[in-house]
Write a protein that holds these residues in place. Structure first.
Motif, mmCIF file in Angstrom:
data_model
loop_
_atom_site.group_PDB
_atom_site.id
_atom_site.type_symbol
_atom_site.label_atom_id
_atom_site.label_comp_id
_atom_site.label_asym_id
_atom_site.label_seq_id
_atom_site.Cartn_x
_atom_site.Cartn_y
_atom_site.Cartn_z
ATOM 1 N N ARG A 77 28.853 35.750 4.261
ATOM 2 C CA ARG A 77 28.590 36.170 5.638
ATOM 3 C C ARG A 77 27.576 37.296 5.590
ATOM 4 N NH1 ARG A 77 32.310 40.810 6.155
ATOM 5 N NH2 ARG A 77 33.858 40.592 4.524
ATOM 6 N N GLN A 113 31.567 37.021 10.516
ATOM 7 C CA GLN A 113 31.673 35.576 10.278
ATOM 8 C C GLN A 113 31.972 34.834 11.583
ATOM 9 O OE1 GLN A 113 34.261 34.417 7.010
ATOM 10 N NE2 GLN A 113 34.722 32.468 7.991
ATOM 11 N N ARG A 123 51.503 32.045 16.327
ATOM 12 C CA ARG A 123 50.607 32.896 15.549
ATOM 13 C C ARG A 123 50.750 32.633 14.058
ATOM 14 N NH1 ARG A 123 51.925 37.532 19.472
ATOM 15 N NH2 ARG A 123 49.938 37.822 20.545
ATOM 16 N N VAL A 168 48.293 31.779 10.198
ATOM 17 C CA VAL A 168 47.119 31.050 9.725
ATOM 18 C C VAL A 168 47.550 29.987 8.717
ATOM 19 C CG1 VAL A 168 44.802 31.216 8.771
ATOM 20 C CG2 VAL A 168 45.761 33.189 9.977
ATOM 21 N N ARG A 207 46.929 27.490 5.715
ATOM 22 C CA ARG A 207 46.051 27.571 4.536
ATOM 23 C C ARG A 207 46.284 26.354 3.647
ATOM 24 N NH1 ARG A 207 42.511 31.715 5.757
ATOM 25 N NH2 ARG A 207 43.656 33.588 6.342
ATOM 26 N N THR A 229 42.542 27.070 8.325
ATOM 27 C CA THR A 229 41.809 28.283 8.675
ATOM 28 C C THR A 229 42.193 28.726 10.076
ATOM 29 O OG1 THR A 229 39.620 29.340 8.684
ATOM 30 C CG2 THR A 229 39.766 27.209 9.761
ATOM 31 N N PHE A 230 41.614 29.823 10.493
ATOM 32 C CA PHE A 230 41.659 30.254 11.886
ATOM 33 C C PHE A 230 40.434 29.654 12.542
ATOM 34 C CE2 PHE A 230 40.171 33.289 15.115
ATOM 35 C CZ PHE A 230 41.300 33.386 15.917
ATOM 36 N N ARG A 281 55.098 31.463 3.726
ATOM 37 C CA ARG A 281 55.830 32.592 3.144
ATOM 38 C C ARG A 281 57.326 32.545 3.481
ATOM 39 N NH1 ARG A 281 50.705 34.741 4.405
ATOM 40 N NH2 ARG A 281 51.311 35.344 6.514
ATOM 41 N N LEU A 323 37.599 42.357 3.455
ATOM 42 C CA LEU A 323 38.322 41.196 3.997
ATOM 43 C C LEU A 323 37.530 40.495 5.093
ATOM 44 C CD1 LEU A 323 41.831 42.850 4.280
ATOM 45 C CD2 LEU A 323 41.279 40.870 2.843
ATOM 46 N N VAL A 334 42.401 38.162 11.627
ATOM 47 C CA VAL A 334 42.841 37.295 12.723
ATOM 48 C C VAL A 334 44.361 37.244 12.836
ATOM 49 C CG1 VAL A 334 40.748 35.906 12.739
ATOM 50 C CG2 VAL A 334 42.627 35.251 11.230
ATOM 51 N N TYR A 335 45.062 37.814 11.854
ATOM 52 C CA TYR A 335 46.523 37.812 11.902
ATOM 53 C C TYR A 335 47.059 38.882 10.963
ATOM 54 C CZ TYR A 335 51.343 36.135 11.508
ATOM 55 O OH TYR A 335 52.708 36.038 11.511
ATOM 56 N N GLU A 371 50.859 40.136 9.483
ATOM 57 C CA GLU A 371 52.305 39.949 9.421
ATOM 58 C C GLU A 371 52.916 41.286 9.022
ATOM 59 O OE1 GLU A 371 53.878 36.101 7.963
ATOM 60 O OE2 GLU A 371 54.894 37.354 6.491
ATOM 61 N N VAL A 410 51.167 41.340 5.382
ATOM 62 C CA VAL A 410 50.076 40.442 5.015
ATOM 63 C C VAL A 410 48.977 40.584 6.055
ATOM 64 C CG1 VAL A 410 49.390 38.049 4.575
ATOM 65 C CG2 VAL A 410 51.686 38.815 3.954
ATOM 66 N N GLU A 415 45.488 38.814 7.303
ATOM 67 C CA GLU A 415 44.735 37.571 7.108
ATOM 68 C C GLU A 415 43.391 37.633 7.834
ATOM 69 O OE1 GLU A 415 46.446 33.869 6.718
ATOM 70 O OE2 GLU A 415 48.537 34.551 6.765
ATOM 71 N N SER A 416 42.344 37.399 7.081
ATOM 72 C CA SER A 416 41.021 37.247 7.682
ATOM 73 C C SER A 416 40.803 35.761 7.922
ATOM 74 C CB SER A 416 39.945 37.790 6.745
ATOM 75 O OG SER A 416 39.861 36.971 5.603
ATOM 76 N N VAL A 417 39.653 35.399 8.487
ATOM 77 C CA VAL A 417 39.350 33.985 8.655
ATOM 78 C C VAL A 417 39.449 33.289 7.300
ATOM 79 C CG1 VAL A 417 37.657 32.328 9.476
ATOM 80 C CG2 VAL A 417 37.770 34.580 10.533
ATOM 81 N N ALA A 465 40.899 34.423 4.153
ATOM 82 C CA ALA A 465 42.001 34.483 3.192
ATOM 83 C C ALA A 465 43.111 35.421 3.644
ATOM 84 C CB ALA A 465 41.472 34.953 1.841
ATOM 85 N N ALA A 466 44.286 35.257 3.007
ATOM 86 C CA ALA A 466 45.424 36.140 3.245
ATOM 87 C C ALA A 466 45.531 37.133 2.094
ATOM 88 C CB ALA A 466 46.702 35.316 3.335
ATOM 89 N N ALA A 506 49.758 42.540 16.712
ATOM 90 C CA ALA A 506 50.071 41.135 16.982
ATOM 91 C C ALA A 506 49.014 40.529 17.902
ATOM 92 C CB ALA A 506 51.457 41.021 17.610
#
Lengths: 364, 129
Positions: free
Chosen positions: A29, A33, A290, A292, A294, A313-314, A340, B37, B41-42, B44, B60, B62-64, B66-67, B86
Motif C-alpha cells: 500500500r 489501503q 462483527r 473478520v 480469514r 477479508t474485510f 478463536r 498494521l 477494521v476490528y 477484539e 486482537v 485486525e487490519s484489512v 491480517a489479525a 467496537a
C-alpha cells in the motif's frame, strides 16, 4: 536476493510500504489501503503487476498444443487479440496454475501466469511444448501495469502511445491490441472495467508517471486482494492449488467439455470426479456480525460437517467481512465459522459480492 | 517517524503502558504498531475481570490484511475496556495514545511497571527491526 520491477523506484519515491511477494519486493500500500480500494471502485487506480510472468508461444502446432495443455479451449478464440481465462491442470485434475491466454495469430499466443508459480509453470509449459515443436519465450524484458476502475480506460487512453490509443479505446472486453511491444488488454482482476498494459520495462516508469498525472491512483497488492475478493475472483495458492480441482474451486465454468473428443491434461480425472460427484462446493460467505473472516478458518454446517475458508477479508465496499470457502455439498444457506474458539453466524452467498461498483448480494 | 511519548512505558511487542494511579494502568498499541498494521477494521477486547499475566495474548487487532495479538505488558486485572473501538476501530490508528486505548488494568506491580522499556529503549528496538 529479492527481485524488483522496473517501477520499484516509483513505489519507493511514493512512500510505499514494500513487502516480499513470491520473491519480489512489491508495494502492499502507498497510504490508506481502503482509500486505494475505493479509488478503483469509484474512479481509477493502477497496479504494478510486472512480477507476473509473460510467456510467448510460437509454432505451427501451437493451437493444438494449447488445446492439450489447457482446460479451457483456445479453439474458441478466433479473433486476433481475444483472451481466455483458464486453468492449467495436472493429470489428476489438480490446478497447476490459472492464467490468461491471448490469441495473437495462428502461430502465436501469449500467456500470463502467476509470479509465485513461475518456475513450475515454465517447466510444465516447456516440457509439453517440445512434443509439439512449440517455441517458449519468457518475456522478462516486459513490465505490466493494470489500470482499473470506471474512469480507467478514459484516463489511460490519453497516456498510451498515439499509434495504439485508438485501437485501445475501441477494445471489447477480454480482448487486446498491440503495437510494436506495447500490448493493451481490456482485462483485469478487480471486477471493474480497465486495461492491463504490457510494455518494455524501460518504458514503464514514464507510463506510470503519465497515468499518475492523469489522476490514476497508485494502488498496492493489499487493495488488489480486497478488490478481487469482492469480485469473487480466485487467487491461486489460496483458493485452488494442485490438490484441488476446478470443480471444487468454483471454476467449473472455465472447463471446456466440448468438443468431447478434445483430449486435455486432467480431462479424464475431471470426468471421473464429475461422474462421482465432488464432495465439496465453492461458495461466498458473508459474516453476519462483527469480526473478520480469514483463510483456513473452519466452516461448520447445520449438520456439523466442516469446510474451510480459502480467502477472507474485510470488504471496504460492503463494510462487512466476506470470504470464499470450500464447503460440503449439502451445506445450506446458514452456517457458522469458528474464530478463536467462538462460532459466529455466516451466510452462504453466490459471488461476486461487488461488480462494476455495485453491490451484488443481499446484505440483510 | 513514529510518535513515542516520553512519559509512557513500552514492550518489545509494541504495547504502551501509562500509569494512571498507584496500581492502575492504561494499555494500548504504539503508533509504530498501528502504522505497520494499517487501517484497523476490528478490535477484539478482553473481558472485564480477566486476570492477566505478562505476555498473555488478551486482545486482537485486525487490519484489512491480517489479525495481530495484543499482549498483556504486565500482570493485572482488566477493569475497563475501550468499548468505543467496537464501532470505531480506526481510533487506534488516529489516536493510538489517547482515544485509541485498549484496556485498563488494576492490581499491577510498580516494580514490574518500572521494568518495562522507557521511550529511548523502545526507540532503539525499533531501529534494530
Amino acid at each position: 536476493m529479492a527481485q524488483r520491477t522496473p517501477l520499484f523506484e516509483q513505489h519507493q519515491a511514493a512512500g510505499a510500504r514494500i513487502v516480499d511477494f513470491a520473491g519480489w519486493e512489491m508495494p502492499v500500500r502507498y497510504g490508506s489501503q481502503i482509500d486505494e480500494h475505493h479509488a478503483v471502485r469509484r474512479d481509477a487506480g493502477m497496479f504494478d503487476v510486472s512480477h507476473m510472468t509473460v510467456v510467448d508461444l510460437a509454432g505451427d502446432r501451437v493451437r493444438e498444443y494449447l488445446q492439450y495443455l489447457l482446460a479451457n479451449d483456445v479453439g474458441r478464440l478466433r479473433t486476433a487479440g481475444k483472451a481466455l481465462y483458464t486453468c492449467m491442470l495436472n493429470e489428476d485434475g489438480g490446478v497447476i496454475d490459472d492464467l490468461i491466454v491471448y490469441f495473437l495469430d495462428d502461430t502465436h499466443y501469449r500467456v500470463v501466469v502467476n509470479a509465485a508459480t513461475r518456475d513450475k509453470d515454465l517447466a510444465w509449459i516447456g516440457e509439453h511444448a517440445k512434443v509439439f515443436g512449440v517455441g517458449v519465450t519468457e518475456r522478462d524484458d516486459l513490465a505490466m501495469i493494470a489500470v482499473q476502475g470506471p474512469q480507467a480506460r478514459e484516463r489511460a487512453v490519453g497516456c498510451l502511445p498515439p499509434a495504439i490509443a485508438d485501437a485501445a479505446r475501441d477494445l471489447k472486453p477480454f480482448s487486446a491490441a498491440a503495437h510494436g511491444e506495447v500490448f493493451v488488454g481490456r482485462t483485469g482482476y478487480t471486477g471493474e472495467d480497465g486495461f492491463e498494459i504490457i510494455l518494455p520495462g524501460d518504458d514503464a516508469p514514464a507510463l506510470w508517471q503519465a497515468l499518475s498525472a492523469a489522476g490514476v491512483t497508485p494502488c498496492g497488492l493489499g487493495a488488489r486482494d480486497t478488490l478481487r475478493l469482492e469480485a469473487g475472483l480466485n487467487l491461486y495458492g489460496q483458493d485452488m492449488d494442485e490438490s484441488t480441482s476446478p470443480l471444487e474451486s468454483g471454476l467449473g465454468w472455465t472447463i471446456a467439455w466440448e468438443p468431447v473428443d478434445r483430449d486435455f491434461i486432467g480431462r479424464q480425472a475431471l470426468e471421473q470426479q464429475k461422474a462421482d460427484g465432488a464432495p465439496y462446493r465453492f461458495t461466498g460467505l458473508l459474516l453476519e456480525g462483527r469480526g473478520v473472516l480469514r483463510a483456513h478458518q473452519t466452516v461448520i454446517t447445520v449438520d456439523g460437517e466442516e469446510g474451510e475458508i480459502t480467502s477472507g477479508t474485510f470488504s471496504p465496499t460492503l463494510e462487512r467481512s466476506i470470504a470464499l470457502a470450500r464447503v460440503p455439498v449439502g451445506t445450506g444457506e446458514r452456517c457458522e465459522v469458528e474464530i478463536r474458539g467462538r462460532r459466529l453466524p455466516v451466510r452462504c452467498v453466490r459471488p461476486p459480492f461487488v461488480r462494476n461498483g455495485e453491490i451484488k448480494i443481499n446484505l440483510d | 517517524m513514529s510518535d513515542i511519548p516520553g512519559d509512557l512505558r513500552y514492550t518489545k511487542s509494541h504495547e504502551w503502558v501509562r500509569q494512571d494511579d498507584d496500581d492502575r494502568v492504561t494499555v494500548g498499541i504504539t503508533d509504530h504498531a498501528q502504522g505497520a498494521l494499517g487501517e484497523l477494521v476490528y478490535v477484539e477486547l478482553p473481558e472485564v475481570g480477566m486476570e492477566l499475566s505478562a505476555g498473555d495474548a488478551c486482545a486482537v487487532v485486525e487490519s484489512v490484511k491480517a489479525a495481530s495479538d495484543v499482549y498483556a505488558p504486565l500482570e493485572g486485572v482488566v477493569v475497563e475496556v475501550n468499548d468505543a473501538l467496537a464501532d470505531r476501530p480506526e481510533l487506534v490508528n488516529e489516536q493510538p495514545y489517547d482515544d485509541g486505548w485498549i484496556m485498563r488494568l488494576e492490581q499491577v506491580d510498580e516494580d514490574e511497571l518500572a521494568g518495562l522499556l522507557d521511550a529511548d529503549t523502545y526507540l532503539e528496538t525499533l531501529e534494530d527491526e
